[in-house]
Design a protein around this motif. Structure first.
Motif: not given
Length: 115
Positions: A9-12, A62-67, A76-81, A83-94
């Motif tokens: 997300l920082a890169a985005l 929740g203590p794991i993901g970003p606040d 767009d950031q939420v949709l990308a996350a 769809r694609d997941g990232g770090g410890a976050m899974p994709s929810f595309a399926e």
């Protein structure tokens, strides 16, 4: 704006410019859509977003993901996350439909931006 524990997300944000990452939500979704987004965030998504993320409106600490209250992501950031997941976050595309992912995104943006 501080981007916490989410290098992708920082890169985005760097690529899009910080102004785009702090953009406010243009129009409020209707109450039913917000309630469905809250329910998906709190418990209906598997795993539930609230397990990892902090979001005051959802009473999530929740203590794991970003606040998300701090990050204030745009749609767009939420949709990308989702769809694609990232770090410890899974994709929810399926596991979530496109409409469900859009509903969560609408809710998160509404909950984290002044309205």
């Amino acid at each position: 704006m501080r981007l916490k524990a989410w290098p992708g997300l920082a890169a985005l944000c760097g690529a899009l410019g910080l102004a785009a990452c702090g953009a406010a939500f243009a129009g409020a979704p209707d109450a039913a859509r917000l309630e469905e987004g809250r329910a998906l965030f709190q418990k209906k998504a598997v795993p539930a977003c609230a397990v990892c993320h902090t979001l005051q409106d959802a009473q999530a600490t929740g203590p794991i993901g970003p606040d998300l209250d701090e990050l204030q992501p745009d749609r767009d950031q939420v949709l990308a996350a989702l769809r694609d997941g990232g770090g410890a976050m899974p994709s929810f595309a399926e596991t979530l439909t496109q409409d469900q992912r859009e509903t969560v995104a609408d809710y998160v943006v509404w909950a984290t931006h002044p309205h």
